[in-house]
Motif scaffolding. Structure first.
Motif, PDB file in Angstrom:
ATOM      1  N   LEU A 109       8.979  -1.460  10.772  1.00  0.00           N
ATOM      2  CA  LEU A 109       9.690  -0.518   9.905  1.00  0.00           C
ATOM      3  C   LEU A 109      10.498  -1.250   8.834  1.00  0.00           C
ATOM      4  CD1 LEU A 109      10.997   2.011  12.588  1.00  0.00           C
ATOM      5  CD2 LEU A 109       9.175   2.413  10.933  1.00  0.00           C
ATOM      6  N   ALA A 110      11.221  -2.275   9.242  1.00  0.00           N
ATOM      7  CA  ALA A 110      12.087  -2.997   8.313  1.00  0.00           C
ATOM      8  C   ALA A 110      11.287  -3.616   7.178  1.00  0.00           C
ATOM      9  CB  ALA A 110      12.880  -4.067   9.053  1.00  0.00           C
ATOM     10  N   LYS A 111      10.154  -4.220   7.503  1.00  0.00           N
ATOM     11  CA  LYS A 111       9.343  -4.882   6.484  1.00  0.00           C
ATOM     12  C   LYS A 111       8.469  -3.894   5.719  1.00  0.00           C
ATOM     13  CE  LYS A 111       9.113  -9.385   8.804  1.00  0.00           C
ATOM     14  NZ  LYS A 111       8.218 -10.396   9.433  1.00  0.00           N
ATOM     15  N   GLY A 112       7.993  -2.879   6.413  1.00  0.00           N
ATOM     16  CA  GLY A 112       7.076  -1.940   5.775  1.00  0.00           C
ATOM     17  C   GLY A 112       7.734  -0.963   4.835  1.00  0.00           C
ATOM     18  N   LEU A 113       8.998  -0.623   5.086  1.00  0.00           N
ATOM     19  CA  LEU A 113       9.645   0.459   4.342  1.00  0.00           C
ATOM     20  C   LEU A 113      10.501  -0.021   3.172  1.00  0.00           C
ATOM     21  CD1 LEU A 113      10.666   2.907   7.208  1.00  0.00           C
ATOM     22  CD2 LEU A 113       8.695   3.017   5.666  1.00  0.00           C
ATOM     23  N   ILE A 114      10.431  -1.293   2.837  1.00  0.00           N
ATOM     24  CA  ILE A 114      11.198  -1.789   1.689  1.00  0.00           C
ATOM     25  C   ILE A 114      10.738  -1.079   0.414  1.00  0.00           C
ATOM     26  CG2 ILE A 114      11.693  -3.807   0.250  1.00  0.00           C
ATOM     27  CD1 ILE A 114      11.225  -5.538   2.765  1.00  0.00           C
ATOM     28  N   GLY A 115      11.670  -0.410  -0.256  1.00  0.00           N
ATOM     29  CA  GLY A 115      11.350   0.268  -1.506  1.00  0.00           C
ATOM     30  C   GLY A 115      10.529   1.532  -1.360  1.00  0.00           C
ATOM     31  N   VAL A 116      10.407   2.047  -0.152  1.00  0.00           N
ATOM     32  CA  VAL A 116       9.598   3.245   0.106  1.00  0.00           C
ATOM     33  C   VAL A 116      10.482   4.487   0.118  1.00  0.00           C
ATOM     34  CG1 VAL A 116       8.156   4.415   1.833  1.00  0.00           C
ATOM     35  CG2 VAL A 116       7.828   1.981   1.366  1.00  0.00           C
ATOM     36  N   ASP A 117      10.023   5.551  -0.507  1.00  0.00           N
ATOM     37  CA  ASP A 117      10.729   6.832  -0.541  1.00  0.00           C
ATOM     38  C   ASP A 117      10.482   7.564   0.778  1.00  0.00           C
ATOM     39  OD1 ASP A 117      11.810   9.309  -0.985  1.00  0.00           O
ATOM     40  OD2 ASP A 117      10.587   9.764  -2.749  1.00  0.00           O
ATOM     41  N   GLN A 118      11.490   7.615   1.623  1.00  0.00           N
ATOM     42  CA  GLN A 118      11.307   8.221   2.941  1.00  0.00           C
ATOM     43  C   GLN A 118      11.163   9.739   2.885  1.00  0.00           C
ATOM     44  OE1 GLN A 118      14.075   6.789   5.908  1.00  0.00           O
ATOM     45  NE2 GLN A 118      13.811   4.648   5.269  1.00  0.00           N
ATOM     46  N   SER A 119      11.481  10.345   1.754  1.00  0.00           N
ATOM     47  CA  SER A 119      11.308  11.795   1.640  1.00  0.00           C
ATOM     48  C   SER A 119       9.845  12.165   1.407  1.00  0.00           C
ATOM     49  CB  SER A 119      12.176  12.355   0.508  1.00  0.00           C
ATOM     50  OG  SER A 119      11.670  11.953  -0.760  1.00  0.00           O
ATOM     51  N   GLN A 120       9.023  11.175   1.096  1.00  0.00           N
ATOM     52  CA  GLN A 120       7.595  11.397   0.868  1.00  0.00           C
ATOM     53  C   GLN A 120       6.778  10.535   1.817  1.00  0.00           C
ATOM     54  OE1 GLN A 120       6.367  13.771  -1.177  1.00  0.00           O
ATOM     55  NE2 GLN A 120       8.496  14.339  -1.519  1.00  0.00           N
ATOM     56  N   LEU A 121       7.109  10.643   3.099  1.00  0.00           N
ATOM     57  CA  LEU A 121       6.528   9.761   4.100  1.00  0.00           C
ATOM     58  C   LEU A 121       6.297  10.507   5.400  1.00  0.00           C
ATOM     59  CD1 LEU A 121       5.923   6.707   4.924  1.00  0.00           C
ATOM     60  CD2 LEU A 121       8.305   6.638   5.712  1.00  0.00           C
ATOM     61  N   VAL A 122       5.233  10.109   6.108  1.00  0.00           N
ATOM     62  CA  VAL A 122       5.005  10.519   7.491  1.00  0.00           C
ATOM     63  C   VAL A 122       4.849   9.229   8.294  1.00  0.00           C
ATOM     64  CG1 VAL A 122       3.466  11.721   9.106  1.00  0.00           C
ATOM     65  CG2 VAL A 122       3.834  12.645   6.797  1.00  0.00           C
ATOM     66  N   ILE A 123       5.402   9.195   9.491  1.00  0.00           N
ATOM     67  CA  ILE A 123       5.241   8.035  10.365  1.00  0.00           C
ATOM     68  C   ILE A 123       4.467   8.456  11.605  1.00  0.00           C
ATOM     69  CG2 ILE A 123       6.453   6.378  11.859  1.00  0.00           C
ATOM     70  CD1 ILE A 123       8.675   6.275   9.799  1.00  0.00           C
ATOM     71  N   ARG A 175       0.831  -1.210   0.000  1.00  0.00           N
ATOM     72  CA  ARG A 175       0.000   0.000   0.000  1.00  0.00           C
ATOM     73  C   ARG A 175       0.868   1.264   0.000  1.00  0.00           C
ATOM     74  NH1 ARG A 175      -5.271  -1.948   1.180  1.00  0.00           N
ATOM     75  NH2 ARG A 175      -5.247  -3.851   2.441  1.00  0.00           N
ATOM     76  N   LEU A 176       1.929   1.248   0.791  1.00  0.00           N
ATOM     77  CA  LEU A 176       2.824   2.404   0.842  1.00  0.00           C
ATOM     78  C   LEU A 176       3.406   2.707  -0.540  1.00  0.00           C
ATOM     79  CD1 LEU A 176       4.819   1.656   4.120  1.00  0.00           C
ATOM     80  CD2 LEU A 176       3.163   3.493   3.794  1.00  0.00           C
ATOM     81  N   ARG A 177       3.908   1.682  -1.195  1.00  0.00           N
ATOM     82  CA  ARG A 177       4.544   1.879  -2.493  1.00  0.00           C
ATOM     83  C   ARG A 177       3.547   2.309  -3.554  1.00  0.00           C
ATOM     84  NH1 ARG A 177       8.014  -3.606  -2.731  1.00  0.00           N
ATOM     85  NH2 ARG A 177       8.357  -2.937  -4.896  1.00  0.00           N
ATOM     86  N   ALA A 178       2.357   1.722  -3.523  1.00  0.00           N
ATOM     87  CA  ALA A 178       1.328   2.116  -4.486  1.00  0.00           C
ATOM     88  C   ALA A 178       0.899   3.556  -4.263  1.00  0.00           C
ATOM     89  CB  ALA A 178       0.129   1.179  -4.381  1.00  0.00           C
ATOM     90  N   ALA A 179       0.742   3.941  -3.002  1.00  0.00           N
ATOM     91  CA  ALA A 179       0.353   5.318  -2.685  1.00  0.00           C
ATOM     92  C   ALA A 179       1.388   6.307  -3.214  1.00  0.00           C
ATOM     93  CB  ALA A 179       0.188   5.479  -1.173  1.00  0.00           C
ATOM     94  N   GLN A 180       2.649   6.041  -2.924  1.00  0.00           N
ATOM     95  CA  GLN A 180       3.692   6.952  -3.389  1.00  0.00           C
ATOM     96  C   GLN A 180       3.803   6.969  -4.905  1.00  0.00           C
ATOM     97  OE1 GLN A 180       7.303   5.939  -1.240  1.00  0.00           O
ATOM     98  NE2 GLN A 180       6.745   7.323   0.427  1.00  0.00           N
ATOM     99  N   GLY A 181       3.567   5.823  -5.527  1.00  0.00           N
ATOM    100  CA  GLY A 181       3.614   5.762  -6.983  1.00  0.00           C
ATOM    101  C   GLY A 181       2.567   6.633  -7.646  1.00  0.00           C
ATOM    102  N   ALA A 182       1.492   6.932  -6.922  1.00  0.00           N
ATOM    103  CA  ALA A 182       0.406   7.770  -7.440  1.00  0.00           C
ATOM    104  C   ALA A 182       0.526   9.216  -6.966  1.00  0.00           C
ATOM    105  CB  ALA A 182      -0.940   7.197  -7.029  1.00  0.00           C
ATOM    106  N   GLY A 183       1.585   9.520  -6.221  1.00  0.00           N
ATOM    107  CA  GLY A 183       1.768  10.881  -5.733  1.00  0.00           C
ATOM    108  C   GLY A 183       1.128  11.177  -4.400  1.00  0.00           C
ATOM    109  N   LEU A 184       0.613  10.151  -3.732  1.00  0.00           N
ATOM    110  CA  LEU A 184       0.057  10.323  -2.391  1.00  0.00           C
ATOM    111  C   LEU A 184       1.184  10.235  -1.363  1.00  0.00           C
ATOM    112  CD1 LEU A 184      -2.968   7.911  -2.829  1.00  0.00           C
ATOM    113  CD2 LEU A 184      -3.156  10.388  -2.535  1.00  0.00           C
ATOM    114  N   ARG A 185       1.024  10.940  -0.260  1.00  0.00           N
ATOM    115  CA  ARG A 185       1.992  10.867   0.828  1.00  0.00           C
ATOM    116  C   ARG A 185       1.403  10.016   1.949  1.00  0.00           C
ATOM    117  NH1 ARG A 185       5.262  15.916   3.679  1.00  0.00           N
ATOM    118  NH2 ARG A 185       6.944  14.652   4.531  1.00  0.00           N
TER     119      ARG A 185
END
Length: 230
Positions: free
Chosen positions: A137-151, A102-112
């Motif tokens: 964090l380790a499993k969830g953030l694989i391939g995720v752009d941390q510059s476009q993320l809120v935790i 979900r994280l990767r798909a969201a970022q791929g569409a320009g969602l943060r």
């Protein structure tokens, strides 16, 4: 799962006027049920308040009855989306693997995305706080752009229970979360029985960048007080 469209309109009429003197450095995001997104997108156009969704699917389309694709959200001017909330994990079978999709798909569409992590009371009592969260964090953030993320750190035992994690403890855990990130500038929020009465202490903590607010966000005056913390 709160507020019909009529109730949302009533909420906005009481909430928005209370933001007139809110400092410019504060970003306000409302994440309503899917049925309210269109109304909010129209009502908030041109305002300082952003629109977020409560979930997103990883596929662009397909046989996923009941799910919402990233494009369906961006079409409504949605900017943020909550991913991995504890209630999704507990009640609907969300896993770290599906959170990652979900994280990767969201970022791929320009969602943060706003990634939620946190431990249960049992895990805390057993001294597993860091172990649980670091694995999320380790499993969830694989391939995720941390510059476009809120935790958002949301100790599960403090959500909707009235029991709030002590501010200094929330600060400590959030510092631990930050230590595991490649990008130390990722905004990290605290969530868990955030109320008008404790927001000032929470936001006085150096590691806490914001708040993910649940029940207290349903009342315009309460949520405005939280937004306008001192």
């Amino acid at each position: 799962m709160h507020k019909t469209q009529a109730e949302t309109s009533e909420f906005l009429s009481g909430f928005l006027p209370q933001l007139e003197n809110t400092p410019d450095d504060r970003e306000v995001v409302l994440c309503p049920p899917f049925t309210d997104l269109h109304l909010l997108s129209k009502s908030l156009h041109g305002s300082r308040v952003r629109v977020g969704a409560q979930n997103v699917h990883w596929a662009e389309s397909g046989a996923y009855t009941g799910e919402i694709s990233p494009a369906m959200l961006t079409e409504l001017s949605v900017r943020y989306v909550v991913v991995g909330h504890s209630e999704r994990r507990e009640y609907f079978g969300e896993t770290d693997a599906t959170v990652n999709l979900r994280l990767r798909a969201a970022q791929g569409a320009g969602l943060r995305p706003i990634l939620c992590v946190g431990e249960t009371k049992q895990q805390r009592d057993q001294g597993q706080i860091e172990t649980v969260i670091f694995e999320q964090l380790a499993k969830g953030l694989i391939g995720v752009d941390q510059s476009q993320l809120v935790i958002a750190y949301e100790p599960i035992w403090a959500i909707g229970t009235g029991e709030t994690c002590e501010a200094n403890e929330a600060n400590r855990v959030i510092g631990q979360i930050r230590s595991k990130l490649d990008n130390k500038l990722v905004p990290i929020q605290y969530g868990g029985s955030v109320k008008p009465g404790n927001i000032d202490e929470i936001m006085a903590q150096p590691e806490i960048d914001g708040a993910l607010v649940g029940g207290a966000s349903l009342e315009p005056a309460d949520f405005a007080r939280i937004v306008n913390y001192q």
